[in-house]
Each structure stands twice: as structure tokens, then as C-alpha cells.
Design a protein around this motif. Structure first.
Motif, PDB file in Angstrom:
ATOM      1  N   GLU A   1     -16.201 -43.344  45.911  1.00  0.00           N
ATOM      2  CA  GLU A   1     -16.371 -41.937  45.596  1.00  0.00           C
ATOM      3  C   GLU A   1     -15.374 -41.087  46.389  1.00  0.00           C
ATOM      4  O   GLU A   1     -14.795 -41.530  47.380  1.00  0.00           O
ATOM      5  N   ALA A   2     -15.220 -39.844  45.955  1.00  0.00           N
ATOM      6  CA  ALA A   2     -14.216 -38.959  46.559  1.00  0.00           C
ATOM      7  C   ALA A   2     -14.425 -38.810  48.061  1.00  0.00           C
ATOM      8  O   ALA A   2     -13.463 -38.842  48.840  1.00  0.00           O
ATOM      9  N   ARG A   3     -15.682 -38.658  48.491  1.00  0.00           N
ATOM     10  CA  ARG A   3     -15.937 -38.440  49.915  1.00  0.00           C
ATOM     11  C   ARG A   3     -15.558 -39.669  50.728  1.00  0.00           C
ATOM     12  O   ARG A   3     -14.994 -39.555  51.824  1.00  0.00           O
TER      13      ARG A   3
ATOM     14  N   ALA B   1     -11.878 -39.757  50.981  1.00  0.00           N
ATOM     15  CA  ALA B   1     -11.436 -38.739  51.939  1.00  0.00           C
ATOM     16  C   ALA B   1     -11.512 -39.275  53.363  1.00  0.00           C
ATOM     17  O   ALA B   1     -10.599 -39.047  54.166  1.00  0.00           O
ATOM     18  N   PHE B   2     -12.594 -39.977  53.675  1.00  0.00           N
ATOM     19  CA  PHE B   2     -12.746 -40.491  55.035  1.00  0.00           C
ATOM     20  C   PHE B   2     -11.683 -41.531  55.363  1.00  0.00           C
ATOM     21  O   PHE B   2     -11.280 -41.668  56.527  1.00  0.00           O
TER      22      PHE B   2
ATOM     23  N   GLY C   1      -7.066 -35.728  52.520  1.00  0.00           N
ATOM     24  CA  GLY C   1      -8.506 -35.898  52.622  1.00  0.00           C
ATOM     25  C   GLY C   1      -9.266 -34.623  52.304  1.00  0.00           C
ATOM     26  O   GLY C   1     -10.301 -34.657  51.619  1.00  0.00           O
ATOM     27  N   LEU C   2      -8.756 -33.491  52.771  1.00  0.00           N
ATOM     28  CA  LEU C   2      -9.430 -32.224  52.515  1.00  0.00           C
ATOM     29  C   LEU C   2      -9.375 -31.843  51.037  1.00  0.00           C
ATOM     30  O   LEU C   2     -10.253 -31.133  50.548  1.00  0.00           O
TER      31      LEU C   2
ATOM     32  N   LEU D   1      -9.995 -33.859  48.803  1.00  0.00           N
ATOM     33  CA  LEU D   1     -11.130 -34.610  48.248  1.00  0.00           C
ATOM     34  C   LEU D   1     -12.460 -34.147  48.818  1.00  0.00           C
ATOM     35  O   LEU D   1     -13.501 -34.272  48.171  1.00  0.00           O
ATOM     36  N   ASP D   2     -12.431 -33.626  50.028  1.00  0.00           N
ATOM     37  CA  ASP D   2     -13.656 -33.196  50.709  1.00  0.00           C
ATOM     38  C   ASP D   2     -13.338 -31.961  51.550  1.00  0.00           C
ATOM     39  O   ASP D   2     -13.043 -32.061  52.738  1.00  0.00           O
TER      40      ASP D   2
ATOM     41  N   ASN E   1     -15.145 -30.571  55.317  1.00  0.00           N
ATOM     42  CA  ASN E   1     -15.191 -31.378  56.537  1.00  0.00           C
ATOM     43  C   ASN E   1     -14.597 -30.593  57.708  1.00  0.00           C
ATOM     44  O   ASN E   1     -13.376 -30.482  57.850  1.00  0.00           O
TER      45      ASN E   1
END
Length: 309
Positions: A57-59, A62-63, A88-89, A91-92, A95
Motif C-alpha cells: 500500500e501507499a503508506r 512511503a515508509f 515518501g511525502l 505517498l503519505d 508524516n
């Protein structure tokens, strides 16, 4: 075929088989997270494998970027860290830690405007983010935006009233603004909370020295040195204080200690050279020449402070 030989052949076959993709993925995820004590190169490689797989998944994706960005940050590859935090940002975007990490990278690149923007974003997402507040305050203080710096300093102390670091930071802001009475109160409070705060002793010593209380400054510099870790600035500052009192041998000893920690420290070289010349040691001229080669305007530091050659 004997059973032992069959078992041996089976083990050889298993060893020769390729590692299943799932096992490789698990290893990459563990290393990307920093589990198993990977080197930075191994962590970056593992995160890269996950990033390139584009699975999950996107999150989660992102990690993978955030973790690789953190590794790049520790590796001091700030451009790649900034790029990965940005990926990453995308995608999420919620954060706070990623905005904080990218702000550190921007600071390292001396891009303070973008650093402030990212600290702003981190604090908006996490109003209790003490590290972001502290770092933004330090930038404001560097820019002489003291009221903004103090707003952040005060917020940190509200959030962590029992932590010495917040009082040290606010004391530094006050000292830079010239409010020495308030600065001393904060350094006193920091020391009351943490009697082993070398940075509080050191900075209180600097304020005492600026106010002409040289003996108290020397005492605080000494406490900072005794607490440790050894710091070239503390030795140099105490050496300068001794020099201002005419305690030449003690000054030279402290400048020697500072230069053992940082051999290219121009102010320490100039100070030691000045002390040697006052003692009649002609080799002081060599120290002064070396200092000027590093920092041509070094003499002004001493002239403004009232210590003459």
C-alpha cells in the motif's frame, strides 16, 4: 543408496536452490527497518530493493522511502535524503517525522528557508514536536528573529518543564539578544534540573565572562570540562579568560588542550601565540601566522575582546 548419503545429497540440493522471493523480501524489510544491525550501505540497498519492487500500500511504500532517506541523512548524502523524503511525502503527506527529517537535511545544506517551511509543516501536524520547535527556534535566533525564537523556546519549556535542554536553548536566545539576566536565570534553572549539563555550565560561563565576572566564568568553564566530553571551545574559552587575567602558563595549557582536539582552530592558535609572545617566547609568532593563514581577520576577535598582543 545409504540413508546418510541420501540426506547429504538432499542438503546439498537445498543449499544450491535459490532463496525464495518471500525470504529475500523479509530480509530486505528487516534491514530497511535497521533490524539486525545492517551497515548503512546494506540498509540503503535493502530499502532500494523494496522501493523498486513497488509493492504494498501507499503508506508502506512511503515508509521505504522515509527509511532510506534516514539512512542517506546519516550518510550525509543530503540531496538524496531530501529527494527520498519528498517521494515518501507524495505517498503519505501526513508524516510529521518526514517533514522534520527533510528539514534537517535542508539545514545541513544551509537552506534555512526551506528548513523552516518543513519545521512549520511538522509542527502543524504534531504541535508537541519538541525537536522541530527547538530547531526552528535556533534558526530564528541565528536570523536575530528573537521574538519568534522565544515563542518556540517557551513552547518547548511548556511541553517539557523538567528538561534542562529547553532552558539552555532559551538562555542562549536571551544571551544572544543581550538579556543576560534572563539568560543566567535559565542557565541556573538548567543546572538545577541537571547538575551534569556541561553545555549549561559552558554557556553560563560565557555570560559571566561577557559581564566581566572572569573568575566565575573560569569556574563554570572548568565544570564543563570536568563533566565532559572534552570540548575544544571550553578549553579555548577558559584559556582566553586566563589570558585576560595575565595567567599566561594556564592560558597556554588550555590552548594546547584545545588544539589537541582541533588543530586547525584559528582562535586557539592566535590566543596561544599571543600568550607565548607575552611570555617572551618568539615561537608565538608562528602560531599567529598559522592562525592568520586560516582566518585572515583573526586579530579583530582579540582586539574587540580587550586582549592585546
Amino acid at each position: 543408496m545409504p540413508r546418510a548419503l541420501l540426506l547429504s545429497c538432499a542438503l546439498t540440493l537445498v543449499a544450491a536452490m535459490p532463496v525464495p522471493a518471500r525470504a529475500e523480501s523479509d530480509q530486505s524489510l528487516a534491514w530497511c527497518k535497521g533490524q539486525g544491525n545492517p551497515t548503512l550501505e546494506q540498509q540503503i540497498g535493502a530499502c532500494t530493493a523494496l522501493v523498486e519492487a513497488k509493492s504494498g500500500e501507499a503508506r508502506a511504500r512511503a515508509f521505504n522511502y522515509f527509511r532510506r532517506a534516514g539512512a542517506y541523512l546519516r550518510h550525509q548524502d543530503f540531496d538524496k535524503a531530501i529527494s527520498d523524503f519528498g517521494e515518501g511525502l507524495a505517498l503519505d503527506a501526513g508524516n510529521a517525522a518526514a517533514y522534520y527529517g527533510r528539514a534537517i537535511a535542508y539545514e545541513a545544506r544551509k537552506d534555512t528557508d526551506r528548513a523552516i517551511e518543513d519545521y512549520d509543516a511538522a509542527i502543524k501536524l504534531d504541535p508537541r514536536n519538541v525537536k522541530a520547535l527547538s530547531n526552528r527556534a535556533a534558526i530564528y535566533a541565528d536570523q536575530r528573529a528573537y521574538e519568534r525564537a522565544l515563542e518556540d523556546n517557551n513552547r518547548v519549556i511548556e511541553l517539557e518543564p523538567d528538561q534542562a535542554a529547553g532552558y539552555v536553548a532559551r538562555g542562549l536566545t536571551y544571551a544572544r539578544r543581550g538579556d543576560f539576566e534572563y539568560a543566567l536565570r535559565d542557565f541556573d534553572k538548567a543546572i538545577a534540573l541537571d547538575a551534569k549539563s556541561a553545555i549549561a555550565y559552558f554557556n553560563r560561563g560565557r555570560v559571566y565572562f561577557s559581564q566581566g565576572e572572569v573568575d566565575r566564568a573560569i569556574q563554570d568553564y572548568g565544570d564543563a570540562i570536568d563533566i565532559g566530553p572534552k570540548n575544544a571551545s571550553a578549553f579555548e574559552s577558559r584559556g582566553f579568560a586566563y589570558l585576560s587575567q595575565g595567567q599566561i602558563d594556564k592560558a597556554i595549557a588550555d590552548y594546547d588542550a584545545a588544539l589537541q582536539l582541533d588543530a586547525k582552530r584559528a582562535t586557539a592558535l592566535y590566543g596561544r601565540g599571543t600568550a607565548k609572545l607575552k611570555k617572551g617566547d618568539a615561537s608565538g609568532a608562528d602560531d599567529i601566522a598559522a592562525a592568520k593563514a586560516i582566518k585572515p581577520d583573526i586579530a579583530g576577535v582579540f582586539e574587540q575582546s580587550g586582549v592585546q598582543r
